[in-house]
Design a protein around this motif. Structure first.
Motif, PDB file in Angstrom:
ATOM      1  N   PHE A  17       0.475 -14.473   6.541  1.00 24.56           N
ATOM      2  CA  PHE A  17      -0.647 -13.793   7.188  1.00 24.56           C
ATOM      3  C   PHE A  17      -1.822 -14.747   7.048  1.00 24.56           C
ATOM      4  O   PHE A  17      -2.262 -15.002   5.925  1.00 24.56           O
ATOM      5  CB  PHE A  17      -0.972 -12.462   6.508  1.00 24.56           C
ATOM      6  CG  PHE A  17       0.096 -11.409   6.718  1.00 24.56           C
ATOM      7  CD1 PHE A  17       0.312 -10.858   7.969  1.00 24.56           C
ATOM      8  CD2 PHE A  17       0.867 -10.965   5.655  1.00 24.56           C
ATOM      9  CE1 PHE A  17       1.287  -9.895   8.167  1.00 24.56           C
ATOM     10  CE2 PHE A  17       1.844  -9.996   5.841  1.00 24.56           C
ATOM     11  CZ  PHE A  17       2.058  -9.466   7.106  1.00 24.56           C
ATOM     12  N   LYS A  20      -2.043 -17.360   4.118  1.00 20.94           N
ATOM     13  CA  LYS A  20      -1.383 -16.849   2.914  1.00 20.94           C
ATOM     14  C   LYS A  20       0.103 -16.629   3.201  1.00 20.94           C
ATOM     15  O   LYS A  20       0.462 -15.811   4.051  1.00 20.94           O
ATOM     16  CB  LYS A  20      -2.029 -15.530   2.490  1.00 20.94           C
ATOM     17  CG  LYS A  20      -1.424 -14.979   1.225  1.00 20.94           C
ATOM     18  CD  LYS A  20      -2.161 -13.751   0.761  1.00 20.94           C
ATOM     19  CE  LYS A  20      -1.438 -12.975  -0.309  1.00 20.94           C
ATOM     20  NZ  LYS A  20      -0.718 -13.699  -1.311  1.00 20.94           N
ATOM     21  N   VAL A  22       3.407 -15.017   2.520  1.00 16.45           N
ATOM     22  CA  VAL A  22       3.800 -13.774   1.856  1.00 16.45           C
ATOM     23  C   VAL A  22       5.304 -13.761   1.561  1.00 16.45           C
ATOM     24  O   VAL A  22       5.747 -13.192   0.571  1.00 16.45           O
ATOM     25  CB  VAL A  22       3.395 -12.568   2.735  1.00 16.45           C
ATOM     26  CG1 VAL A  22       3.891 -11.275   2.151  1.00 16.45           C
ATOM     27  CG2 VAL A  22       1.880 -12.535   2.898  1.00 16.45           C
ATOM     28  N   PRO A  41       6.484  -6.899  -8.499  1.00 16.09           N
ATOM     29  CA  PRO A  41       5.139  -6.348  -8.688  1.00 16.09           C
ATOM     30  C   PRO A  41       4.412  -6.186  -7.359  1.00 16.09           C
ATOM     31  O   PRO A  41       4.822  -6.753  -6.349  1.00 16.09           O
ATOM     32  CB  PRO A  41       4.446  -7.414  -9.547  1.00 16.09           C
ATOM     33  CG  PRO A  41       5.210  -8.664  -9.340  1.00 16.09           C
ATOM     34  CD  PRO A  41       6.610  -8.270  -9.008  1.00 16.09           C
ATOM     35  N   SER A  42       3.345  -5.419  -7.397  1.00 16.09           N
ATOM     36  CA  SER A  42       2.549  -5.156  -6.202  1.00 16.09           C
ATOM     37  C   SER A  42       2.131  -6.473  -5.543  1.00 16.09           C
ATOM     38  O   SER A  42       1.724  -7.409  -6.227  1.00 16.09           O
ATOM     39  CB  SER A  42       1.321  -4.357  -6.626  1.00 16.09           C
ATOM     40  OG  SER A  42       0.535  -4.111  -5.509  1.00 16.09           O
ATOM     41  N   GLY A  43       2.291  -6.555  -4.241  1.00 10.60           N
ATOM     42  CA  GLY A  43       1.840  -7.738  -3.510  1.00 10.60           C
ATOM     43  C   GLY A  43       2.864  -8.859  -3.433  1.00 10.60           C
ATOM     44  O   GLY A  43       2.576  -9.920  -2.893  1.00 10.60           O
ATOM     45  N   CYS A  44       4.091  -8.635  -3.938  1.00  9.16           N
ATOM     46  CA  CYS A  44       5.062  -9.736  -3.946  1.00  9.16           C
ATOM     47  C   CYS A  44       5.775  -9.901  -2.607  1.00  9.16           C
ATOM     48  O   CYS A  44       6.543 -10.847  -2.433  1.00  9.16           O
ATOM     49  CB  CYS A  44       6.087  -9.538  -5.059  1.00  9.16           C
ATOM     50  SG  CYS A  44       7.259  -8.232  -4.698  1.00  9.16           S
ATOM     51  N   GLY A  45       5.535  -8.975  -1.675  1.00  9.54           N
ATOM     52  CA  GLY A  45       6.119  -9.137  -0.335  1.00  9.54           C
ATOM     53  C   GLY A  45       7.270  -8.190  -0.013  1.00  9.54           C
ATOM     54  O   GLY A  45       7.881  -8.306   1.049  1.00  9.54           O
ATOM     55  N   LYS A  46       7.529  -7.211  -0.901  1.00 12.98           N
ATOM     56  CA  LYS A  46       8.655  -6.288  -0.705  1.00 12.98           C
ATOM     57  C   LYS A  46       8.537  -5.518   0.613  1.00 12.98           C
ATOM     58  O   LYS A  46       9.478  -5.473   1.397  1.00 12.98           O
ATOM     59  CB  LYS A  46       8.736  -5.245  -1.834  1.00 12.98           C
ATOM     60  CG  LYS A  46       8.544  -5.741  -3.216  1.00 12.98           C
ATOM     61  CD  LYS A  46       8.629  -4.616  -4.227  1.00 12.98           C
ATOM     62  CE  LYS A  46       7.423  -3.704  -4.304  1.00 12.98           C
ATOM     63  NZ  LYS A  46       6.207  -4.287  -4.841  1.00 12.98           N
ATOM     64  N   THR A  47       7.362  -4.892   0.801  1.00  4.98           N
ATOM     65  CA  THR A  47       7.181  -4.061   1.987  1.00  4.98           C
ATOM     66  C   THR A  47       7.234  -4.910   3.252  1.00  4.98           C
ATOM     67  O   THR A  47       7.827  -4.507   4.252  1.00  4.98           O
ATOM     68  CB  THR A  47       5.827  -3.315   1.895  1.00  4.98           C
ATOM     69  OG1 THR A  47       5.890  -2.487   0.744  1.00  4.98           O
ATOM     70  CG2 THR A  47       5.567  -2.465   3.115  1.00  4.98           C
ATOM     71  N   THR A  48       6.656  -6.103   3.182  1.00  7.61           N
ATOM     72  CA  THR A  48       6.680  -6.994   4.348  1.00  7.61           C
ATOM     73  C   THR A  48       8.130  -7.301   4.730  1.00  7.61           C
ATOM     74  O   THR A  48       8.489  -7.261   5.905  1.00  7.61           O
ATOM     75  CB  THR A  48       5.910  -8.296   4.020  1.00  7.61           C
ATOM     76  OG1 THR A  48       4.606  -7.939   3.583  1.00  7.61           O
ATOM     77  CG2 THR A  48       5.817  -9.204   5.221  1.00  7.61           C
ATOM     78  N   GLU A 163       9.419   2.777  -1.395  1.00 11.59           N
ATOM     79  CA  GLU A 163       8.824   3.538  -2.506  1.00 11.59           C
ATOM     80  C   GLU A 163       8.793   5.037  -2.175  1.00 11.59           C
ATOM     81  O   GLU A 163       7.736   5.666  -2.253  1.00 11.59           O
ATOM     82  CB  GLU A 163       7.400   3.038  -2.798  1.00 11.59           C
ATOM     83  CG  GLU A 163       7.334   1.543  -3.028  1.00 11.59           C
ATOM     84  CD  GLU A 163       6.723   1.154  -4.356  1.00 11.59           C
ATOM     85  OE1 GLU A 163       6.548   2.018  -5.217  1.00 11.59           O
ATOM     86  OE2 GLU A 163       6.450  -0.047  -4.516  1.00 11.59           O
TER      87      GLU A 163
HETATM   88  P1  ATP Z   1       2.925  -3.103  -2.783  1.00 10.87           P
HETATM   89  O1  ATP Z   1       3.939  -2.591  -3.731  1.00 10.87           O
HETATM   90  O2  ATP Z   1       1.541  -3.158  -3.370  1.00 10.87           O
HETATM   91  O3  ATP Z   1       2.982  -2.494  -1.418  1.00 10.87           O
HETATM   92  P2  ATP Z   1       4.414  -5.349  -1.782  1.00 10.87           P
HETATM   93  O4  ATP Z   1       5.213  -6.169  -2.695  1.00 10.87           O
HETATM   94  O5  ATP Z   1       5.130  -4.369  -0.931  1.00 10.87           O
HETATM   95  O6  ATP Z   1       3.257  -4.668  -2.582  1.00 10.87           O
HETATM   96  P3  ATP Z   1       3.374  -6.387   0.673  1.00 10.87           P
HETATM   97  O7  ATP Z   1       2.831  -5.067   1.108  1.00 10.87           O
HETATM   98  O8  ATP Z   1       4.579  -6.891   1.332  1.00 10.87           O
HETATM   99  O9  ATP Z   1       3.621  -6.385  -0.889  1.00 10.87           O
HETATM  100  O10 ATP Z   1       2.210  -7.465   0.782  1.00 10.87           O
HETATM  101  C1  ATP Z   1       2.348  -8.801   0.381  1.00 10.87           C
HETATM  102  C2  ATP Z   1       1.036  -9.522   0.616  1.00 10.87           C
HETATM  103  O11 ATP Z   1       0.772  -9.619   2.013  1.00 10.87           O
HETATM  104  C3  ATP Z   1      -0.164  -8.828   0.005  1.00 10.87           C
HETATM  105  O12 ATP Z   1      -1.014  -9.806  -0.525  1.00 10.87           O
HETATM  106  C4  ATP Z   1      -0.811  -8.154   1.191  1.00 10.87           C
HETATM  107  O13 ATP Z   1      -2.195  -8.028   0.979  1.00 10.87           O
HETATM  108  C5  ATP Z   1      -0.480  -9.101   2.323  1.00 10.87           C
HETATM  109  N1  ATP Z   1      -0.373  -8.407   3.615  1.00 10.87           N
HETATM  110  C6  ATP Z   1       0.514  -7.445   3.930  1.00 10.87           C
HETATM  111  N2  ATP Z   1       0.355  -7.046   5.222  1.00 10.87           N
HETATM  112  C7  ATP Z   1      -0.668  -7.781   5.722  1.00 10.87           C
HETATM  113  C8  ATP Z   1      -1.318  -7.855   7.005  1.00 10.87           C
HETATM  114  N3  ATP Z   1      -0.921  -7.092   8.035  1.00 10.87           N
HETATM  115  N4  ATP Z   1      -2.321  -8.733   7.148  1.00 10.87           N
HETATM  116  C9  ATP Z   1      -2.706  -9.534   6.119  1.00 10.87           C
HETATM  117  N5  ATP Z   1      -2.136  -9.520   4.896  1.00 10.87           N
HETATM  118  C10 ATP Z   1      -1.128  -8.660   4.684  1.00 10.87           C
END
Ligand code: ATP
Length: 460
Positions: A17, A20, A22, A41-48, A163
């Motif tokens: 993104f 950055k 991800v 952990p939060s922000g590691c990219g799982k949801t992406t 989640e």
């Molecule tokens: P969480 O458990 O907090 O949801 P996660 O592991 O699922 O965390 P993601 O939601 O995949 O993490 O996000 C990974 C990184 O990408 C984070 O730093 C987030 O801020 C960034 N990110 C996610 N979606 C976008 C977007 N649409 N635009 C910019 N940055 C994004």
């Protein structure tokens, strides 16, 4: 490794993104009917990653196959997957039945078939007799069941769950975990589950994918991940661990806590710095004997329900955590035994900081977008590209960020028995690795100082 048995094949997925990154070259192969959990952990990219699999997001690179078909560019509604989100996303103006039937009605499935399938889905999630209820009158757990029923009524080959239990209270979460496991067994479909809760991952999964910073750290069964963590990140993230600096002296011989121990690991070479991981329940503790074993003094002892958790300091000043069914009093002198097979030796990811740098002149070098004074470099001219090395313990952190040469925030704090190893992430997204005796908290903003004597310049 590919195999026709794999229902999901994610190959070399990368995603950024802006600037950055991800996801960084993530590959994952999932077998039909497997319960796979993506944990990190939060922000590691799982949801992406899950969104890319569902088709709600695109990857910059890589390929996705489901059941052998390339679906990288197929829109979400044409993929054989359904997603259950953390927030249930039910339609508040529709009752339970209509919420579940919604997708089938859109697909113009016949009324009597819809009824049959909705009732079956309700039965699966233990919500028979709830079909005419207003969804707003349901508890969080019941709403989540409706959300799951709505996803499975479409008979997807793969159910993606992001989640799904995070909004529930602890008791409800534990109950729903068991129900999800049963549902997975009965349905026989593939589950890909995202969570940051390691206990949930260990309870539910056939396979766990541990992620950090957009990279896969380890893929394995819950037992593998717990007993044989691939690196200190996984060891720290999954359960409690003692993580210590060590030196692999030779095959089956490792030095840590100021002593030599027999271990079962081979092939590291001789006198190589390593990380040593020991689970607190794998250290045997007893009243002090004179047998020349590892010794220490109990510093704290807390009852944890089933076992006692104790911290013990060794004569060399290392602090270790021990879990045992017996309590030892604070101040008591104890002896400890660690079996060779309980000593987990891991390659260190790095042994010092390495930065790409450019010489400004013979006494100034630029790296991390900052100019540093360095010792005189004879024969090096301005503009020359070099590599800079700085030892972890030579990085000085300051409370007052103005006192530093650059600024960042603290992350990934690892206690290593007698010091902390942590990462400072600069505002440009670069990592600086630090060994320190000072106590910092996650996300503390710090100034970073590096003295000229501690900057090693290497010509490339
Ligand atoms: P969480 O458990 O907090 O949801 P996660 O592991 O699922 O965390 P993601 O939601 O995949 O993490 O996000 C990974 C990184 O990408 C984070 O730093 C987030 O801020 C960034 N990110 C996610 N979606 C976008 C977007 N649409 N635009 C910019 N940055 C994004």
């Amino acid at each position: 490794m590919k195999d026709s048995n794999f229902i999901i094949e994610l190959s070399h997925i990368s995603k950024s993104f802006g600037d950055k990154q991800v996801l960084d070259d993530v590959s994952l192969f999932v077998k039909k009917g497997e319960f796979v959990t993506i944990l990190g952990p939060s922000g590691c990219g799982k949801t992406t990653l899950l969104r890319i699999l569902a088709g709600f997001g695109t990857s910059d690179e890589g390929e996705i196959r489901i059941d052998g078909k390339d679906i990288t560019n197929v829109p979400p509604h044409e993929r054989p997957v359904n997603t259950v989100f953390q927030r249930y996303a039910l339609f508040p103006h529709l009752n339970v039945y209509d919420n579940i039937a919604f997708g089938l009605k859109l697909k113009k499935v016949k009324e009597d078939e819809i009824e049959l399938r909705v009732r079956k889905a309700l039965k699966m999630v233990g919500m028979t007799d709830y079909e005419w209820r207003d969804v707003n009158s349901l508890s969080g757990g019941q709403q989540q069941r409706v959300a799951i029923a709505r996803a499975i009524v479409n008979r997807p080959q793969v159910l993606l769950l992001d989640e799904p239990l995070a909004a529930l209270d602890l008791k409800m979460r534990k109950d729903m975990q068991m129900e999800l496991k049963d549902m997975h067994k009965t349905l026989g479909i593939t589950f890909v589950y995202v969570t940051h809760d390691q206990e949930e991952a260990l309870t539910l999964s056939d396979t766990i994918v541990v992620m950090s910073e957009g990279k896969v750290q380890q893929i394995g069964t819950p037992t593998d991940i717990y007993n044989e963590p691939a690196n200190s990140f996984v060891a720290d993230f999954i359960g409690e661990s003692n993580i210590l600096n060590g030196i692999m002296l030779k095959d089956c011989k490792v030095q840590f806590l100021g002593r030599e121990f027999e271990c079962v690991d081979k092939g590291f070479g001789e006198n190589v710095p390593v990380d040593v991981v020991i689970r607190p329940e794998d250290i045997y503790i007893m009243a002090k004997t004179d047998s020349g074993m590892l010794e220490g003094t109990v510093q704290s002892c807390i009852f944890k329900g089933v076992h006692y958790e104790m911290t013990v300091t060794t004569p060399d000043g290392y602090e270790i955590m021990i879990q045992d069914y017996n309590a030892f009093e604070v101040g008591q002198h104890v002896s400890m035994i660690i079996k060779p097979s309980d000593i987990h030796v891991m390659q260190k990811e790095r042994t010092c900081n390495t930065f790409e740098a450019t010489m400004i002149d013979s006494t100034h070098v630029e790296f991390l977008s900052t100019q540093f004074v360095c010792n005189e470099q004879a024969g090096i001219t301005g503009g020359e590209k070099v590599e800079v090395e700085v030892d972890f313990e030579k990085i000085e952190l300051m409370d007052n960020k103005e006192d530093g040469m650059l600024v960042g925030d603290v992350r990934f704090i690892l206690y290593k028995g007698d010091h902390y190893h942590l990462t400072v992430r600069t505002f440009d997204g670069d990592n600086i690795y630090v060994d320190t005796h000072d106590v910092w908290d996650d996300r503390d903003i710090v100034g970073v100082k590096i003295m000229p004597d501690d900057i090693r310049i290497k010509r490339v």
